[in-house]
Each structure stands twice: as C-alpha cells, then as structure tokens.
Design a protein around this motif. Structure first.
Motif, PDB file in Angstrom:
ATOM      1  N   VAL A 294     -32.947  -5.476 103.153  1.00 48.20           N
ATOM      2  CA  VAL A 294     -33.982  -4.607 102.593  1.00 48.20           C
ATOM      3  C   VAL A 294     -33.554  -3.160 102.792  1.00 48.20           C
ATOM      4  N   VAL A 295     -33.376  -2.451 101.685  1.00 46.70           N
ATOM      5  CA  VAL A 295     -32.983  -1.046 101.760  1.00 46.70           C
ATOM      6  C   VAL A 295     -34.236  -0.198 101.886  1.00 46.70           C
ATOM      7  N   ARG A 296     -34.334   0.532 102.985  1.00 48.54           N
ATOM      8  CA  ARG A 296     -35.512   1.369 103.218  1.00 48.54           C
ATOM      9  C   ARG A 296     -35.381   2.701 102.482  1.00 48.54           C
ATOM     10  N   ARG A 297     -36.444   3.061 101.787  1.00 47.68           N
ATOM     11  CA  ARG A 297     -36.448   4.347 101.132  1.00 47.68           C
ATOM     12  C   ARG A 297     -36.694   5.459 102.146  1.00 47.68           C
ATOM     13  N   PRO A 298     -36.055   6.607 101.950  1.00 46.74           N
ATOM     14  CA  PRO A 298     -36.262   7.707 102.901  1.00 46.74           C
ATOM     15  C   PRO A 298     -37.707   8.175 102.872  1.00 46.74           C
ATOM     16  N   SER A 299     -38.238   8.515 104.050  1.00 45.97           N
ATOM     17  CA  SER A 299     -39.626   8.948 104.139  1.00 45.97           C
ATOM     18  C   SER A 299     -39.825  10.360 103.595  1.00 45.97           C
ATOM     19  N   VAL A 300     -38.744  11.138 103.528  1.00 43.09           N
ATOM     20  CA  VAL A 300     -38.815  12.508 103.020  1.00 43.09           C
ATOM     21  C   VAL A 300     -38.193  12.563 101.638  1.00 43.09           C
ATOM     22  N   ARG A 301     -38.956  13.022 100.669  1.00 38.59           N
ATOM     23  CA  ARG A 301     -38.436  13.143  99.310  1.00 38.59           C
ATOM     24  C   ARG A 301     -37.682  14.456  99.179  1.00 38.59           C
ATOM     25  N   ARG A 302     -36.499  14.380  98.619  1.00 39.44           N
ATOM     26  CA  ARG A 302     -35.671  15.567  98.468  1.00 39.44           C
ATOM     27  C   ARG A 302     -35.716  16.040  97.017  1.00 39.44           C
ATOM     28  N   SER A 303     -35.764  17.341  96.855  1.00 40.00           N
ATOM     29  CA  SER A 303     -35.783  17.914  95.518  1.00 40.00           C
ATOM     30  C   SER A 303     -34.915  19.157  95.502  1.00 40.00           C
ATOM     31  N   ILE A 304     -34.625  19.652  94.307  1.00 42.02           N
ATOM     32  CA  ILE A 304     -33.804  20.842  94.153  1.00 42.02           C
ATOM     33  C   ILE A 304     -34.631  21.908  93.449  1.00 42.02           C
ATOM     34  N   SER A 305     -34.462  23.130  93.880  1.00 40.85           N
ATOM     35  CA  SER A 305     -35.260  24.218  93.318  1.00 40.85           C
ATOM     36  C   SER A 305     -34.781  24.570  91.914  1.00 40.85           C
ATOM     37  N   ALA A 306     -35.635  25.312  91.179  1.00 42.49           N
ATOM     38  CA  ALA A 306     -35.273  25.762  89.835  1.00 42.49           C
ATOM     39  C   ALA A 306     -34.050  26.672  89.880  1.00 42.49           C
ATOM     40  N   GLU A 307     -33.982  27.480  90.953  1.00 42.48           N
ATOM     41  CA  GLU A 307     -32.830  28.374  91.107  1.00 42.48           C
ATOM     42  C   GLU A 307     -31.557  27.562  91.317  1.00 42.48           C
ATOM     43  N   GLY A 308     -31.655  26.486  92.109  1.00 39.81           N
ATOM     44  CA  GLY A 308     -30.498  25.640  92.340  1.00 39.81           C
ATOM     45  C   GLY A 308     -30.017  24.962  91.064  1.00 39.81           C
ATOM     46  N   LEU A 309     -30.977  24.487  90.241  1.00 40.07           N
ATOM     47  CA  LEU A 309     -30.619  23.870  88.975  1.00 40.07           C
ATOM     48  C   LEU A 309     -29.906  24.856  88.053  1.00 40.07           C
ATOM     49  N   GLN A 310     -30.384  26.109  88.058  1.00 48.12           N
ATOM     50  CA  GLN A 310     -29.770  27.130  87.217  1.00 48.12           C
ATOM     51  C   GLN A 310     -28.344  27.421  87.675  1.00 48.12           C
ATOM     52  N   ASN A 311     -28.128  27.426  89.007  1.00 46.37           N
ATOM     53  CA  ASN A 311     -26.798  27.678  89.542  1.00 46.37           C
ATOM     54  C   ASN A 311     -25.821  26.555  89.144  1.00 46.37           C
ATOM     55  N   ILE A 312     -26.308  25.303  89.209  1.00 43.10           N
ATOM     56  CA  ILE A 312     -25.476  24.168  88.820  1.00 43.10           C
ATOM     57  C   ILE A 312     -25.142  24.238  87.322  1.00 43.10           C
ATOM     58  N   LYS A 313     -26.147  24.610  86.513  1.00 42.61           N
ATOM     59  CA  LYS A 313     -25.933  24.720  85.075  1.00 42.61           C
ATOM     60  C   LYS A 313     -24.889  25.789  84.758  1.00 42.61           C
ATOM     61  N   SER A 314     -24.960  26.895  85.479  1.00 43.97           N
ATOM     62  CA  SER A 314     -24.008  27.997  85.267  1.00 43.97           C
ATOM     63  C   SER A 314     -22.584  27.547  85.623  1.00 43.97           C
ATOM     64  N   LEU A 315     -22.460  26.779  86.720  1.00 43.02           N
ATOM     65  CA  LEU A 315     -21.130  26.300  87.134  1.00 43.02           C
ATOM     66  C   LEU A 315     -20.558  25.336  86.109  1.00 43.02           C
ATOM     67  N   LEU A 316     -21.402  24.443  85.598  1.00 44.74           N
ATOM     68  CA  LEU A 316     -20.928  23.471  84.617  1.00 44.74           C
ATOM     69  C   LEU A 316     -20.509  24.127  83.307  1.00 44.74           C
ATOM     70  N   GLU A 317     -21.223  25.204  82.939  1.00 40.41           N
ATOM     71  CA  GLU A 317     -20.912  25.900  81.690  1.00 40.41           C
ATOM     72  C   GLU A 317     -19.753  26.874  81.846  1.00 40.41           C
ATOM     73  N   GLY A 318     -19.271  27.026  83.061  1.00 39.71           N
ATOM     74  CA  GLY A 318     -18.118  27.884  83.296  1.00 39.71           C
ATOM     75  C   GLY A 318     -18.482  29.351  83.386  1.00 39.71           C
TER      76      GLY A 318
END
Length: 355
Positions: free
Chosen positions: A331-355
C-alpha cells in the motif's frame, strides 16, 4: 495447510523492552499517563512478534551459468537436529539453509556443505548458544578441511559460505565471503549480510593489521574475497596461529526477530548479485510469488532472469518464505502535505523552456 516442504516452528523467546510511562501531575489531580508515538509503535511491533509463528517453505535452484565448471553448492535442512539424530527434547526444530560458492575447484564448497551442519549439531553448546556455536563451527570446519587437503592435495580449493538458521521467530545469518542474504519486510529489502571484498574499508584495516595487503583489488594479489574457508594452499593467506591470517574463515553474524511483516529470505551466490540489486531482487521475488506462490518456481525464475541480464558466473539461489500465503500488495501511502508550485515558479519554468 502449507505445501509439503513447509514447516511451522515456534520459539518461546521474547525480547521485549518496555520503556517506563512518563507521568505528568496537574495540581492536586491524579498523575496523567503519557504515551508517546514511539511507545505505541513499540507495543504494536511487540504484538506482531508475540503472535507470529513462521510457516516455512523453501525452494532452491542452480545453474552453471557462463562458467565451464559448477563450483556452487547449497543445502536446505528443515530440522537440523533430527537430520543428525540429535535429541533436543522439548526444543523446537531448527531449520538450516546454506549457499557455498567455491573457487579453484568445488572440493571446499562440497566439504563445507557436508561437514558444517554436523559440526554445529555436535558442538557441546548446541542449541543453547547458537551464535557462539556457529562462529566456532566455521573455524573448526575450516581446520578440518586443512587436514583433508594435507592428505590429498588435489582437493585444495576455497569457498565462501553463507548460512541461515531459523528457530522459532529468530533468524541467524552467518556469512564469510560474498554470498548475500536479503530479507523482505513488506517489500523493503533488508541486507542480512555484508559482502567481504577487498574494497571494504573495515576489511582492509583488518587485513593490514595481520600483515596482508590489497593489490589491484585482490587480497595479497591472489583472491577477490577477504573471508573464505579453505585456500590453505595459497601462500601467506592462512595461519593456524591464534591471530589467523588475512583470509579469515570467521563469519559475521546477524540476528533478527521475525514478525508477521517479514515475508521471505533470499540467499544467493555472488553470481546472482552481480546482476541484481538487493531491492530489485526483493521486488522480482514478490511479483513472482504474487503470481503463482510457488517458491521453487520462483528460484528458477530468479536464475533465468539473471542469465537474461548477462550473468557470467555460477548461479545459486535459495528462498525461504515465512508464510503460506503470497506477499500482499504494497500500500503506497500518499503524503500528508500537498505540494504546489507558485505562479511565479511556473512563469520561471516557462521562461527556461522557451529559452
């Protein structure tokens, strides 16, 4: 009922350690009982231990692999005392399993397979002090083989040796060499032995303290393991004196109390571990046992898989199951703490992918 080679064994031993309860006083009220999470976990594990009785099933399989000669051998004995007509009175059966990986011939491996169990049973302290008995028996069997080789030099060879003894809920593993024993606990691999190779820092220190040395990954430039029985014909490796030589026949021991969570034990010669990581082997065995629950067939499948993966050495595996039923799904236990990424973090990842 279990299959024919299964055997239930129990041991009236319980190593229970109970910590005192902490008490806290509030004013003039009665002391309050404080039970920590560690205490609850300890009591839960103790309960698992006290009610569990292993139902032993074993299987084995060997293959010459890519070598011209077969130098591996193995042994499975369901009742060690009965095998050698030793009366234990009211004691429970002691099961014995071993894998022996010979080098320079198969004489040493076969000698140890045939003599070590008898030496253990005939020890005056058997079965009351098994750890001391096993330690002495490895050394005594090695000395017996030295005498045999002095009478018949053609038998000169060496062998690594790993044995497992199960009595009641106790598992005692003794290892000298690079065979390996791995225990599964709810799908998690627990290594019950350490490979004795020249790359091991602790082994190197022991060897150098006895006048030996490591040369290009070999003990005294001659052998790729640091513990083995036999090899008396190799100059500078063995010494009959009190300290012994750099190539030691003394096994390292590990004792474990089995609980219901322990599923099976895998014992294999180094040819198996050349292509299987310990956790990988446990995963493979669990899947196969869940499919057909046949321990013997599972051993054959492990060896066949090792050959597919390119194993070039002799291959031997022994598997001992502690249950009649197949291992349950993990039985794989799900983590009790949900992790998320901020809007700023998503924008930074998008910028890196787009070069």
């Amino acid at each position: 009922m279990c299959v024919k080679d299964s055997e239930q064994v129990s041991e009236e031993m319980e190593n229970s350690s109970r910590s005192d309860h902490d008490t806290t006083k509030l004013g003039n009220s009665f002391p309050l009982l404080s039970i920590s999470e560690d205490k609850v976990a300890s009591d839960k594990e103790q309960n698992l231990i006290s009610i569990f009785v292993p139902a032993l099933r074993s299987g084995e399989w060997s293959d010459i692999g890519g070598r011209p000669y077969m130098e591996d051998t193995h042994i499975c004995i369901s009742d060690l005392a009965k095998k050698f007509n030793h009366n234990l009175r009211d004691e429970e059966a002691i099961s014995f399993y071993g894998v022996f990986d010979g080098h320079g011939g198969n004489a040493a491996a076969q000698f140890v397979r045939d003599h070590l169990p008898r030496v253990i049973v005939e020890d005056a302290d058997f079965p009351l002090a098994l750890e001391k008995v096993v330690m002495r028996s490895f050394i005594e069997t090695d000395a017996e083989f030295a005498k045999t080789c002095s009478r018949e030099s053609s038998l000169s060879s060496g062998t690594t040796a790993l044995t497992a003894m199960i009595f009641g809920r106790s598992l005692l593993v003794a290892n000298a060499g690079d065979c390996r024993a791995v225990l599964s606990r709810l799908g998690v691999a627990i290594e019950m032995s350490k490979d004795h190779r020249p790359c091991c820092t602790r082994e190197r220190s022991r060897i150098e303290s006895l006048g030996g040395y490591i040369d290009d990954g070999y003990l005294n430039g001659q052998i790729s393991v640091t513990r083995a029985l036999g090899d008396w014909h190799l100059e500078g490796l063995k010494d009959i004196g009190e300290r012994g030589g750099p190539l030691s026949a003394e096994p390292e021991l590990k004792l474990m109390t089995l609980t219901k969570e322990h599923e099976f034990l895998i014992i294999g010669s180094d040819g198996i571990w050349d292509v299987f990581m310990s956790q990988n082997a446990v995963d493979f065995v669990r899947r196969r046992l869940q499919e057909h629950n046949d321990v013997k067939l599972c051993c054959k499948e492990v060896v066949q898989e090792a050959i597919k993966r390119g194993a070039t050495d002799n291959l031997t595996v022994v598997i001992v199951s502690f249950h009649c039923e197949p291992p349950p799904p993990v039985v794989v236990r799900r983590p009790s703490v949900r992790r998320s990424i901020s809007a700023e973090g998503l924008q930074n990842i998008k910028s890196l992918l787009e070069g």
